[in-house]
Design an enzyme around this catalytic site. Structure first.
Site, PDB file in Angstrom:
ATOM      1  N   GLU A 181       0.794  -1.535   0.013  1.00 30.06           N
ATOM      2  CA  GLU A 181      -0.151  -0.160   0.493  1.00 30.06           C
ATOM      3  C   GLU A 181       0.754   1.314  -0.051  1.00 30.06           C
ATOM      4  O   GLU A 181       0.596   2.094   0.746  1.00 30.06           O
ATOM      5  CB  GLU A 181      -1.059  -0.341   0.805  1.00 30.06           C
ATOM      6  CG  GLU A 181      -1.776  -0.848   1.475  1.00 30.06           C
ATOM      7  CD  GLU A 181      -3.249  -1.419   2.337  1.00 30.06           C
ATOM      8  OE1 GLU A 181      -2.558  -0.423   3.380  1.00 30.06           O
ATOM      9  OE2 GLU A 181      -3.254  -1.825   2.343  1.00 30.06           O
ATOM     10  N   ASN A 224       1.835  -5.315  -2.824  1.00 29.92           N
ATOM     11  CA  ASN A 224       0.035  -5.425  -2.472  1.00 29.92           C
ATOM     12  C   ASN A 224      -0.260  -4.707  -2.294  1.00 29.92           C
ATOM     13  O   ASN A 224       0.002  -3.164  -1.908  1.00 29.92           O
ATOM     14  CB  ASN A 224       0.279  -6.528  -1.828  1.00 29.92           C
ATOM     15  CG  ASN A 224      -0.949  -7.147  -0.943  1.00 29.92           C
ATOM     16  OD1 ASN A 224      -1.298  -7.662  -1.550  1.00 29.92           O
ATOM     17  ND2 ASN A 224      -1.389  -6.828   0.117  1.00 29.92           N
ATOM     18  N   ASP A 291     -12.279 -10.594   0.465  1.00 30.58           N
ATOM     19  CA  ASP A 291     -13.936 -10.474   0.522  1.00 30.58           C
ATOM     20  C   ASP A 291     -14.948 -10.350   0.233  1.00 30.58           C
ATOM     21  O   ASP A 291     -14.097  -8.435  -0.301  1.00 30.58           O
ATOM     22  CB  ASP A 291     -13.390 -10.814   2.574  1.00 30.58           C
ATOM     23  CG  ASP A 291     -13.250  -9.101   2.688  1.00 30.58           C
ATOM     24  OD1 ASP A 291     -12.879  -7.994   2.496  1.00 30.58           O
ATOM     25  OD2 ASP A 291     -11.781  -9.394   4.234  1.00 30.58           O
TER      26      ASP A 291
END
Length: 393
Positions: A181, A224, A291
């Protein structure tokens, strides 16, 4: 994994084809029998359904917000959780147990207990491990963020941390999220809230990859991030950075999209196209933290329509990965609502995983399982020169 063209729809499973009556689609119909709990059959598991060479993973609950909940550490104390974790998945990612504040709580002290236990659990269960994470702006310990360090001292702290942590698990971790990030949603480097970039400059990112590679030359090293599923300003920034770093021969091996999705937003339909451009640079790609949260009032359960939409999101994310040649790792961020991070951080949203609190499989689970089975069948038919159509080789 070779690109696949799906000829059936994974959602056309018994779980979704049956009429759904009231309440949660995972719950039994009023007056009817309770649906079967988690299956123990070896052939009826996600890892068994996956094509050869494709790993299906999950985050291992523990650390972080779990410490503030009214239950003991899930990985250590919940035996049923551990059984499902070992049966269903071929890859595991520590949810918090390898983050700085957990594994390096004091400058001169590391706490490897939980990380060691997860790596050993993976070894016993024939699973690979994704390490998470080495350079991040969040979940850093107070001694680091509030310390009065010179630039040279900070650089030494980061190098020593990466060398120590990666080196400890040398040969036992398949992929590392090295830089996590580092861009905001506009594609700008986090030059204020990321202590490493703010104090040491953008070049520290390349150094982190070099140090990690030196500590474990066989581990695959990844960028990521979230909100990079589509072609957008943020993923464009990673694409430009990766091209530049690869030109400098920096050991960057992969780019991964987290996939924290919500049904209140549209699905990132250009996922496969986005991953393909990183694949064309010679990188592996992965989905690492999937998710799908839903808006559910407190005290209520998701509606059948909500669970169907959730299942579609899970299916489409998996299909997007399977369609890209170098996307061989697919991880969901927890598998049971019992330990999901979502309700803690997203007020009014929840039920984001593929199983209920008691490990009953939701439609999302069957969507993932059947999509994996379809991909495996396609792969097998291709290898044997057969044409697969509508579920028959």
């Amino acid at each position: 994994m070779r690109p696949l063209r799906f000829t059936t729809v994974a959602l056309a499973t018994a779980a979704l084809a049956l009429p759904l009556l009231g309440g949660s689609a995972s719950a039994a119909a009023p007056g009817g029998p309770k649906p079967p709990p988690h299956s123990h059959a070896s052939h009826d598991r996600l890892r068994a359904a996956a094509p050869e060479g494709f790993v299906i993973g999950t985050a291992v609950a523990g650390g972080g917000h779990h410490l503030e909940q009214d239950y003991p550490d899930p990985f250590t104390h919940d035996n049923e959780y551990r059984k499902v974790l070992g049966r269903e998945f071929s890859s595991v990612s520590p949810e918090n147990q390898m983050k700085w504040d957990y594994i390096h709580p004091e400058r001169d002290r590391y706490d490897f207990g939980q990380a060691d236990a997860i790596v050993e659990f993976a070894r016993r269960n024939h699973q690979v491990v994704r390490g998470h994470t080495l350079l991040w702006h969040s979940q850093n310990p107070a001694w680091l963020e509030q310390g009065d360090f010179t630039k040279a001292e900070l650089r030494d702290i980061l190098r020593e941390h990466i060398t120590t942590v990666v080196g400890r698990y040398r040969g036992r971790i398949q992929q590392w999220d090295v830089a996590n990030e580092i861009f905001d949603d506009q594609g700008n480097l986090r030059t204020q809230d990321n202590i490493w970039i703010r104090e040491l400059g953008p070049g520290i990112v390349a150094d982190a990859f070099r140090w990690a590679h030196k500590a474990d030359p066989k581990a695959k090293l990844f960028f990521n991030d979230f909100n990079v599923e589509s072609v957008n300003a943020k993923s464009d920034a990673y694409y430009a950075l990766v091209k530049d770093l690869r030109a400098q021969r920096v050991p960057v091996h992969g780019f991964s999209v987290q996939g924290h999705l919500s049904t209140r937003y549209g699905f990132p339909g250009d996922l496969a196209d986005n991953l393909r451009r990183f694949d064309a640079l010679g990188l592996e790609t992965a989905v690492t933290e999937l998710d799908v949260r839903m808006d559910v009032p407190e005290g209520s359960l998701p509606t059948p329509a909500q669970e169907k939409q959730q299942a579609e999101y899970y299916q489409r994310m998996l299909e997007g990965c399977l369609e890209v040649d170098g996307c061989n790792s697919f991880t969901i961020w927890g598998f049971t609502d019992k330990y999901s991070w979502v309700p803690v951080f997203f007020q009014g949203e929840g039920f984001a995983t593929v199983m209920t609190d008691d490990f009953t499989r939701k439609p999302a689970y069957y969507a993932v399982r059947d999509t994996l089975k379809e991909a495996a069948l396609e792969d097998d038919c291709r290898k044997h020169g057969k044409h697969h159509k509508h579920g028959k080789g």
